[in-house]
Enzyme design. Structure first.
Site, PDB file in Angstrom:
ATOM      1  CB  SER A  36     -10.960   1.084   8.920  1.00  0.00           C
ATOM      2  OG  SER A  36     -10.292   1.146   7.683  1.00  0.00           O
ATOM      3  CB  ALA A  37     -13.689   1.465   4.080  1.00  0.00           C
ATOM      4  CG  ASP A  38      -8.395  -0.751   6.066  1.00  0.00           C
ATOM      5  OD1 ASP A  38      -8.573  -0.075   5.044  1.00  0.00           O
ATOM      6  OD2 ASP A  38      -7.406  -0.609   6.814  1.00  0.00           O
ATOM      7  CG  ASP A  42     -13.611   6.384  12.662  1.00  0.00           C
ATOM      8  OD1 ASP A  42     -13.529   5.691  11.624  1.00  0.00           O
ATOM      9  OD2 ASP A  42     -12.768   7.243  12.987  1.00  0.00           O
ATOM     10  CE  LYS A  71      -6.682   7.130   5.608  1.00  0.00           C
ATOM     11  NZ  LYS A  71      -6.755   7.363   7.064  1.00  0.00           N
ATOM     12  CE  LYS A 104      -4.086   1.767  11.446  1.00  0.00           C
ATOM     13  NZ  LYS A 104      -4.194   2.191  10.086  1.00  0.00           N
ATOM     14  CD  GLU A 151      -1.050   0.729   3.625  1.00  0.00           C
ATOM     15  OE1 GLU A 151      -1.575   1.827   3.391  1.00  0.00           O
ATOM     16  OE2 GLU A 151      -1.170   0.117   4.701  1.00  0.00           O
TER      17      GLU A 151
HETATM   18  N1  PSU Z   1      -0.841   0.756   8.829  1.00  0.00           N
HETATM   19  C1  PSU Z   1       0.262   1.495   9.118  1.00  0.00           C
HETATM   20  N2  PSU Z   1       0.236   2.812   8.801  1.00  0.00           N
HETATM   21  C2  PSU Z   1      -0.835   3.385   8.147  1.00  0.00           C
HETATM   22  C3  PSU Z   1      -1.966   2.597   7.827  1.00  0.00           C
HETATM   23  C4  PSU Z   1      -1.916   1.284   8.198  1.00  0.00           C
HETATM   24  O1  PSU Z   1       1.235   0.961   9.662  1.00  0.00           O
HETATM   25  O2  PSU Z   1      -0.781   4.564   7.818  1.00  0.00           O
HETATM   26  C5  PSU Z   1      -3.111   3.166   7.026  1.00  0.00           C
HETATM   27  C6  PSU Z   1      -3.602   2.057   6.100  1.00  0.00           C
HETATM   28  O3  PSU Z   1      -3.590   2.553   4.785  1.00  0.00           O
HETATM   29  C7  PSU Z   1      -5.001   1.763   6.551  1.00  0.00           C
HETATM   30  C8  PSU Z   1      -5.442   3.139   6.991  1.00  0.00           C
HETATM   31  O4  PSU Z   1      -5.799   1.228   5.530  1.00  0.00           O
HETATM   32  O5  PSU Z   1      -4.269   3.581   7.718  1.00  0.00           O
HETATM   33  C9  PSU Z   1      -6.698   3.078   7.810  1.00  0.00           C
HETATM   34  O6  PSU Z   1      -7.223   4.376   7.885  1.00  0.00           O
HETATM   35  P1  PSU Z   1      -8.719   4.589   8.393  1.00  0.00           P
HETATM   36  O7  PSU Z   1      -8.676   4.222   9.850  1.00  0.00           O
HETATM   37  O8  PSU Z   1      -8.988   6.080   8.176  1.00  0.00           O
HETATM   38  O9  PSU Z   1      -9.595   3.715   7.560  1.00  0.00           O
HETATM   39 MN    MN Z   2     -12.265   6.079   9.842  1.00  0.00          MN
END
Ligand code: PSU
Ligand code: MN
Length: 307
Positions: free
Chosen positions: A141-143, A139, A87, A160, A26
């Site tokens: 993540s769409a992950d 909140d 992003k 994380k 990514e």
């Molecule tokens: N893992 C890391 N650093 C990051 C991310 C993941 O070590 O910056 C990023 C990834 O791209 C993940 C995103 O998909 O953070 C998730 O963001 P959000 O919580 O806004 O969906």
């Molecule tokens: Mn989010």
């Protein structure tokens, strides 16, 4: 046939055509997850770690509205150094394409594009998931929802540690996403070795992961991802006390400054990197490099099992 929506580099295209091992990477880690100037150096080191373990790296990102699978050094540099990099989660890909934007793909964005390009293995640092205040902020993540419908092996160090780890594991179960511990039955904790939760399954070698993946593909009953949780060795984790203290501060800052949406994760990671004097950065880099290496070994095992 409609023109494909993304450009695949010559090297990645040749590897895919030959059935050779490829690992998707990514780009949000580079643009939004790591501070400059380390981010560009680390981006190159991640690719090198994949090569050192026998696979071709395919970093995914968008330059001037074109999604690219396999970035050359100019594109990598641009995403690492420009102030105008969006992003891109999965919902952003189409609009960013139409706008001709530069963008870095998240786990969701990268996984979806990688699977569409025919790549079987993807390495990241830590997955996005359910945020700690999600019961009123919603909140999440769409992950997570993307992994539910994206057939790819994702190597990560859990989710994380800024997130609600238990809730994230529950959502992965609901969504039908397989989660296996690599060499352990404990779920990895990103900056720290142990994320505090047990897993149902443990696999110990790249060959075992490849076999599980091929079984999932052959069974044909799921289009979900398989998450491989690869914890850092204890000697390499961030000091736990420091971790917990800095996390509490970071969460307070997010609350005080009313940070919301896609800014929450970068703000928390940035606070970690500054408040630990670079210790979390060094840990984050070790996490990503270890995951890239394991992903390459899994891709090699998966490619040789296929032939
Ligand atoms: N893992 C890391 N650093 C990051 C991310 C993941 O070590 O910056 C990023 C990834 O791209 C993940 C995103 O998909 O953070 C998730 O963001 P959000 O919580 O806004 O969906
Ligand atoms: Mn989010």
């Amino acid at each position: 046939m409609p023109e494909p929506i993304f450009d695949i580099s010559d090297e990645v295209r040749a590897a895919l055509a030959a059935g050779a091992p490829v690992v998707a990477l990514e780009s949000t880690i580079i643009s939004h997850g790591l501070p400059r100037p380390d981010n560009l150096r680390v981006a190159r080191e991640i690719e090198q770690a994949v090569r050192d373990h026998g696979a071709v790296p395919a970093t995914i990102g968008m330059v001037e509205g074109r999604l690219r699978v396999g970035l050359d050094d100019a594109a990598l540099t641009r995403l690492a150094t420009s102030d105008d990099v969006h992003k891109l989660s999965i919902r952003d890909l189409a609009v960013a394409t139409a706008k001709g934007a530069d963008g870095a793909t998240t786990v969701a964005g990268t996984g979806a594009v990688a699977a569409a390009a025919g790549i079987a293995v993807f390495a990241t640092g830590g997955l996005g998931g359910v945020h700690r205040e999600a019961n009123h902020t919603f909140d999440e993540s769409a992950d997570l929802s993307t992994l539910a419908s994206t057939p790819i092996v994702v190597v990560c160090a859990g989710v994380k540690s800024i997130l609600d780890v238990g809730a994230t594991l529950e959502r992965l179960e609901t969504l039908g996403v397989g989660v296996v511990g690599y060499g352990t039955e404990r779920f990895a904790g990103f900056f720290v070795t142990d994320g505090g939760h047990d897993l149902d399954w443990r696999l110990d070698t790249p060959e075992e992961v490849a076999a599980a993946w091929h079984a999932q593909r052959r069974l044909g009953v799921s289009r979900a991802a398989l998450v491989v949780s690869n914890p850092l060795p204890e000697a390499e984790q961030l000091d736990r006390e420091l971790h917990d203290k800095v996390l509490a501060e970071g969460l307070a800052i997010v609350e005080r400054d009313q940070v919301t949406g896609k800014d929450v994760t970068p703000v928390l990671l940035d606070h970690f990197h500054r408040a630990t004097d670079g210790a979390s950065l060094a840990t984050n880099v070790r996490v990503i490099l270890a995951n890239a290496a394991l992903a390459a070994r899994i891709a090699v095992a998966a490619a040789s099992e296929r032939t």
